[in-house]
Design a protein around this motif. Structure first.
Motif, PDB file in Angstrom:
ATOM      1  N   THR A 140       0.828  -1.206   0.000  1.00 16.05           N
ATOM      2  CA  THR A 140       0.000   0.000   0.000  1.00 16.05           C
ATOM      3  C   THR A 140       0.862   1.256   0.000  1.00 16.05           C
ATOM      4  OG1 THR A 140      -1.775  -1.140   1.189  1.00 16.05           O
ATOM      5  CG2 THR A 140      -1.766   1.274   1.263  1.00 16.05           C
ATOM      6  N   ILE A 141       1.906   1.269   0.822  1.00 19.05           N
ATOM      7  CA  ILE A 141       2.792   2.430   0.895  1.00 19.05           C
ATOM      8  C   ILE A 141       3.455   2.685  -0.449  1.00 19.05           C
ATOM      9  CG2 ILE A 141       4.907   3.337   1.948  1.00 19.05           C
ATOM     10  CD1 ILE A 141       4.106   1.712   4.484  1.00 19.05           C
ATOM     11  N   VAL A 142       3.944   1.631  -1.083  1.00 17.84           N
ATOM     12  CA  VAL A 142       4.631   1.779  -2.367  1.00 17.84           C
ATOM     13  C   VAL A 142       3.685   2.274  -3.451  1.00 17.84           C
ATOM     14  CG1 VAL A 142       5.828   0.538  -4.217  1.00 17.84           C
ATOM     15  CG2 VAL A 142       6.395   0.052  -1.819  1.00 17.84           C
ATOM     16  N   MET A 143       2.508   1.679  -3.540  1.00 16.04           N
ATOM     17  CA  MET A 143       1.591   2.009  -4.631  1.00 16.04           C
ATOM     18  C   MET A 143       0.948   3.378  -4.471  1.00 16.04           C
ATOM     19  SD  MET A 143       2.237  -0.492  -6.457  1.00 16.04           S
ATOM     20  CE  MET A 143       1.139  -0.140  -7.830  1.00 16.04           C
ATOM     21  N   GLN A 144       0.978   3.937  -3.264  1.00 19.44           N
ATOM     22  CA  GLN A 144       0.400   5.269  -3.045  1.00 19.44           C
ATOM     23  C   GLN A 144       1.405   6.386  -3.294  1.00 19.44           C
ATOM     24  OE1 GLN A 144      -1.242   5.121   0.941  1.00 19.44           O
ATOM     25  NE2 GLN A 144      -3.195   4.283   0.232  1.00 19.44           N
ATOM     26  N   ASP A 145       2.650   6.044  -3.567  1.00 22.74           N
ATOM     27  CA  ASP A 145       3.690   7.050  -3.815  1.00 22.74           C
ATOM     28  C   ASP A 145       4.246   6.824  -5.215  1.00 22.74           C
ATOM     29  OD1 ASP A 145       6.479   8.146  -3.915  1.00 22.74           O
ATOM     30  OD2 ASP A 145       6.012   8.764  -1.861  1.00 22.74           O
ATOM     31  N   GLU A 146       4.085   7.804  -6.087  1.00 22.66           N
ATOM     32  CA  GLU A 146       4.478   7.638  -7.488  1.00 22.66           C
ATOM     33  C   GLU A 146       5.977   7.374  -7.642  1.00 22.66           C
ATOM     34  OE1 GLU A 146       2.594   7.279 -10.171  1.00 22.66           O
ATOM     35  OE2 GLU A 146       0.886   7.336  -8.802  1.00 22.66           O
ATOM     36  N   ILE A 147       6.781   8.006  -6.810  1.00 26.64           N
ATOM     37  CA  ILE A 147       8.235   7.809  -6.913  1.00 26.64           C
ATOM     38  C   ILE A 147       8.614   6.403  -6.459  1.00 26.64           C
ATOM     39  CG2 ILE A 147      10.485   8.586  -6.085  1.00 26.64           C
ATOM     40  CD1 ILE A 147       9.286  11.405  -5.831  1.00 26.64           C
ATOM     41  N   LEU A 148       8.050   5.968  -5.329  1.00 31.76           N
ATOM     42  CA  LEU A 148       8.340   4.613  -4.848  1.00 31.76           C
ATOM     43  C   LEU A 148       7.836   3.573  -5.840  1.00 31.76           C
ATOM     44  CD1 LEU A 148       7.479   4.886  -1.028  1.00 31.76           C
ATOM     45  CD2 LEU A 148       9.730   5.070  -2.125  1.00 31.76           C
ATOM     46  N   LYS A 149       6.667   3.828  -6.403  1.00 32.75           N
ATOM     47  CA  LYS A 149       6.099   2.881  -7.371  1.00 32.75           C
ATOM     48  C   LYS A 149       7.007   2.743  -8.592  1.00 32.75           C
ATOM     49  CE  LYS A 149       2.118   3.997  -9.210  1.00 32.75           C
ATOM     50  NZ  LYS A 149       0.647   4.158  -9.385  1.00 32.75           N
ATOM     51  N   LYS A 150       7.580   3.857  -9.019  1.00 34.58           N
ATOM     52  CA  LYS A 150       8.485   3.850 -10.168  1.00 34.58           C
ATOM     53  C   LYS A 150       9.735   3.017  -9.897  1.00 34.58           C
ATOM     54  CE  LYS A 150      11.267   7.021 -12.984  1.00 34.58           C
ATOM     55  NZ  LYS A 150      11.669   8.448 -13.179  1.00 34.58           N
ATOM     56  N   HIS A 151      10.152   2.972  -8.612  1.00 31.35           N
ATOM     57  CA  HIS A 151      11.378   2.242  -8.245  1.00 31.35           C
ATOM     58  C   HIS A 151      11.073   0.997  -7.418  1.00 31.35           C
ATOM     59  CE1 HIS A 151      12.896   6.372  -9.053  1.00 31.35           C
ATOM     60  NE2 HIS A 151      13.975   5.739  -9.489  1.00 31.35           N
ATOM     61  N   LYS A 152       9.893   0.435  -7.605  1.00 33.72           N
ATOM     62  CA  LYS A 152       9.487  -0.681  -6.742  1.00 33.72           C
ATOM     63  C   LYS A 152      10.394  -1.901  -6.882  1.00 33.72           C
ATOM     64  CE  LYS A 152       5.795  -2.501  -9.785  1.00 33.72           C
ATOM     65  NZ  LYS A 152       5.938  -1.541 -10.891  1.00 33.72           N
ATOM     66  N   ASP A 153      11.094  -2.019  -8.017  1.00 32.90           N
ATOM     67  CA  ASP A 153      12.015  -3.140  -8.190  1.00 32.90           C
ATOM     68  C   ASP A 153      13.260  -2.996  -7.308  1.00 32.90           C
ATOM     69  OD1 ASP A 153      12.694  -0.896  -9.834  1.00 32.90           O
ATOM     70  OD2 ASP A 153      14.174  -2.156 -10.876  1.00 32.90           O
ATOM     71  N   ARG A 154      13.446  -1.803  -6.710  1.00 32.71           N
ATOM     72  CA  ARG A 154      14.591  -1.567  -5.820  1.00 32.71           C
ATOM     73  C   ARG A 154      14.204  -1.764  -4.357  1.00 32.71           C
ATOM     74  NH1 ARG A 154      18.835  -2.039  -8.483  1.00 32.71           N
ATOM     75  NH2 ARG A 154      20.031  -0.645  -7.143  1.00 32.71           N
ATOM     76  N   LEU A 155      12.925  -2.036  -4.124  1.00 35.67           N
ATOM     77  CA  LEU A 155      12.405  -2.195  -2.764  1.00 35.67           C
ATOM     78  C   LEU A 155      12.016  -3.651  -2.544  1.00 35.67           C
ATOM     79  CD1 LEU A 155      10.050   0.929  -2.819  1.00 35.67           C
ATOM     80  CD2 LEU A 155      12.378   0.826  -1.881  1.00 35.67           C
ATOM     81  N   ILE A 156      12.570  -4.261  -1.509  1.00 33.47           N
ATOM     82  CA  ILE A 156      12.332  -5.675  -1.240  1.00 33.47           C
ATOM     83  C   ILE A 156      11.723  -5.828   0.146  1.00 33.47           C
ATOM     84  CG2 ILE A 156      13.375  -7.966  -1.071  1.00 33.47           C
ATOM     85  CD1 ILE A 156      15.778  -6.790  -2.662  1.00 33.47           C
ATOM     86  N   LYS A 157      10.535  -6.369   0.202  1.00 30.69           N
ATOM     87  CA  LYS A 157       9.899  -6.619   1.496  1.00 30.69           C
ATOM     88  C   LYS A 157      10.536  -7.830   2.157  1.00 30.69           C
ATOM     89  CE  LYS A 157       5.527  -8.089   3.558  1.00 30.69           C
ATOM     90  NZ  LYS A 157       4.118  -8.489   3.310  1.00 30.69           N
ATOM     91  N   VAL A 158      10.875  -7.682   3.434  1.00 30.52           N
ATOM     92  CA  VAL A 158      11.399  -8.806   4.203  1.00 30.52           C
ATOM     93  C   VAL A 158      10.205  -9.624   4.678  1.00 30.52           C
ATOM     94  CG1 VAL A 158      12.723  -9.524   6.223  1.00 30.52           C
ATOM     95  CG2 VAL A 158      13.431  -7.514   4.918  1.00 30.52           C
ATOM     96  N   LYS A 159      10.086 -10.834   4.181  1.00 22.30           N
ATOM     97  CA  LYS A 159       8.939 -11.677   4.505  1.00 22.30           C
ATOM     98  C   LYS A 159       8.973 -12.118   5.962  1.00 22.30           C
ATOM     99  CE  LYS A 159       8.535 -13.527  -0.197  1.00 22.30           C
ATOM    100  NZ  LYS A 159       8.561 -14.762  -1.031  1.00 22.30           N
TER     101      LYS A 159
END
Length: 210
Positions: A140-159
């Protein structure tokens, strides 16, 4: 593929079982990770009741010397000025040119990442391992921020990241109240704190030893 050093920053005031459990989980879950690098903040960091860096580094070293994939960096402590995250990451990358550097951060920081100095460089040069905090939802945090969404491949959720109530603040308060904190942090650190009499009074970085 380059091996990875994961920069795990924090005050570590004191380091707790949760810090080391999370670091071990990250190491075990990502085969490309060579080591977890604990990066304690310097004495210049504006935080109440911050114990002198000497003690915080010693406590980290007590555990890290018994684990070959845990290391401690004093890059922020050794700096004459307060470093921000991008400056720390640049310094680590320069020191470890043959490794890729990743940054750990919680969703609390992910929400404000695009307000940080050099955030664009962080997202372009360094991957971020993100730990969900409280009721936060990473996607939700990533998809609500256009900049984060653009770089979502650089963000990895720790399961299945470890959630614990054994915060450093809770431990400091218990110590000042004369209560036991044993088994809430590694034995090495517990006995070190007892031996040095740390946290029984307000001992800050302004009261340095030596």
């Amino acid at each position: 593929m380059k091996q990875v050093i994961v920069a795990f920053g924090g005050s570590f005031n004191p380091p707790t079982n949760s810090h080391f459990s999370l670091a071990e989980q990250i190491y075990c879950n990502f085969e490309e990770v060579d080591c977890i690098m604990f990066v304690p903040v310097s004495d210049l960091y504006p935080k109440k009741d911050l114990l002198s860096a000497h003690y915080r580094v010693e406590m980290l070293n007590l555990v890290c010397k018994r684990n070959s994939h845990f290391k401690v960096s004093t890059i922020e402590i050794d700096s004459p000025v307060l470093l921000n995250s991008i400056e720390t990451l640049r310094g680590l990358q320069e020191a470890y040119e043959d490794h890729e550097i990743w940054l750990t951060l919680g969703t609390d920081n992910l929400k404000v990442l695009t307000s940080w100095p050099g955030y664009q460089e962080i997202l372009e040069r360094f991957k971020c391992l993100v730990l969900e905090r409280d009721q936060d939802d990473f996607n939700t945090i990533v998809m609500q921020d256009e900049i984060l969404k653009k770089h979502k491949d650089r963000l990895i959720k720790v399961k299945d990241s470890i959630h614990s109530d054994s915060s450093a603040t809770l431990l400091r308060n218990k110590l000042r109240e004369g209560k036991s904190i044993r088994y809430m942090l590694p034995d090495e650190i517990y006995f070190y704190i007892k031996e040095k009499g740390l946290y029984t009074v307000v001992e800050t970085s302004h009261n340095k030893i030596g």
